[in-house]
Design an enzyme around this catalytic site. Structure first.
Site, PDB file in Angstrom:
ATOM      1  N   ASP A   1       0.843  -1.190   0.000  1.00 12.32           N
ATOM      2  CA  ASP A   1       0.000   0.000   0.000  1.00 12.32           C
ATOM      3  C   ASP A   1       0.881   1.243   0.000  1.00 12.32           C
ATOM      4  OD1 ASP A   1       0.062   1.143   3.109  1.00 12.32           O
ATOM      5  OD2 ASP A   1       0.438  -1.007   2.949  1.00 12.32           O
TER       6      ASP A   1
ATOM      7  N   ASP B   1       1.710   4.591   2.077  1.00 15.75           N
ATOM      8  CA  ASP B   1       1.548   5.047   3.448  1.00 15.75           C
ATOM      9  C   ASP B   1       0.589   6.246   3.458  1.00 15.75           C
ATOM     10  OD1 ASP B   1       2.510   4.341   6.103  1.00 15.75           O
ATOM     11  OD2 ASP B   1       3.375   6.352   6.168  1.00 15.75           O
TER      12      ASP B   1
END
Length: 291
Positions: free
Chosen positions: A209, A211
């Site tokens: 992902d 951050d």
């Protein structure tokens, strides 16, 4: 020297398929019990060992992972090369979820972990200016490319203590001011301990992902992260499966000197070394302490 590849699996990677003569075995260490039993066997004729960093079922938090016991156990089994796989968040738009980053630098922001095998009774200072092994990292990068994985060679891993994720202010600091590339919770002190144990160490960051610095971060659903984590684990297994053929069954000395890191590191005079401490260092530093 015979090659033995040690794989430390991160979130989502809890086993290595295809091992011949595979068996889980317990390893006792002077530093306590490792995260789990270690799966050993051979892959394409090359000895391998696999250790799930968080334990099967993910029982250890990043802080409670027994890093010293894990590295000692791998060294005690005869591991020569460690490939550490971990799930990470990305600070770079171009390092997207599903990509791999072969790490070459760290910033260590952990504070609640034992970070050395050495201390009172036997003091040592190893260099971690270049904390990963360039030779082994190159092999991992090539294995990723050969597996069809979008991979990047070289980048800085910010290791945070956790278990909570970053605040937005922290995320922006790490990205915009410090210039970090990925963030995770387990890269340190693992890399430092591997260097003290004279093990070649390469770090494969599996990006799950962006951050919280990213404007679309809040739109990411847990289901998306889990799907990425699953795909990353499949890709990691493909990468690992290529390593035996690339590294070979026989290992030459490390050009970077990772396997000789203690040659000039121990500071305590022989007459002042604590026998109890030396006994704990039998696997990690036996090469230099037996002389």
């Amino acid at each position: 020297m015979e090659t033995m590849i040690g794989v430390i699996g991160g979130s989502g990677l809890y086993e290595i398929a295809g091992l011949e003569d595979a068996r889980w075995q317990a390893v006792d260490t002077p530093w306590g019990t490792p995260s789990d039993e270690i799966l050993t066997g051979r892959l394409n004729g090359v000895k391998m060992a696999f250790l799930p960093r968080h334990g099967r079922g993910h029982v250890h938090s990043p802080t409670t992972v027994p890093y010293r016991a894990n590295i000692d156990a791998l060294k005690r089994l005869g591991v020569t090369d460690v490939i550490a796989v971990s799930a990470c968040g990305s600070f770079r738009e171009e390092y997207a979820p599903g990509h791999f980053l072969i790490v070459d630098q760290y910033i260590d922001r952990t504070f609640a972990r034992e970070k050395s095998f050495f201390g009172t009774g036997c003091v040592a200072h190893v260099s971690v200016a270049h904390p990963t092994c360039a030779r082994l990292s190159d092999v991992c990068y090539q294995a990723a490319q050969d597996s069809g994985i979008t991979a990047h060679r070289g980048g800085t891993y910010l290791t945070m203590e956790g278990p909570q994720f970053s605040t937005l202010a922290e995320s922006r600091l790490y990205r915009d001011v410090w210039g970090c590339d990925v963030i995770g919770m387990t890269g340190m002190p693992e890399a430092k301990l591997a260097r003290e144990a004279e093990l070649c160490y390469a770090s494969v960051a599996m990006i799950t992902d962006y951050d919280c610095w990213h404007p679309d971060h809040d739109a990411v659903e847990v289901t998306q992260i889990i799907a990425t984590l699953t795909q990353n684990a499949d890709n990691a297994r493909s990468l690992v499966a290529r390593l035996p053929a690339m590294l070979g069954a026989t290992r030459a000395p490390c050009p970077q000197g990772c396997d000789r890191a203690l040659d000039t590191a121990i500071m305590t005079a022989p007459a002042k070394r604590d026998p109890a401490v030396l006994a704990k260092l039998d696997a990690v530093a036996g090469r230099v302490l037996k002389g």
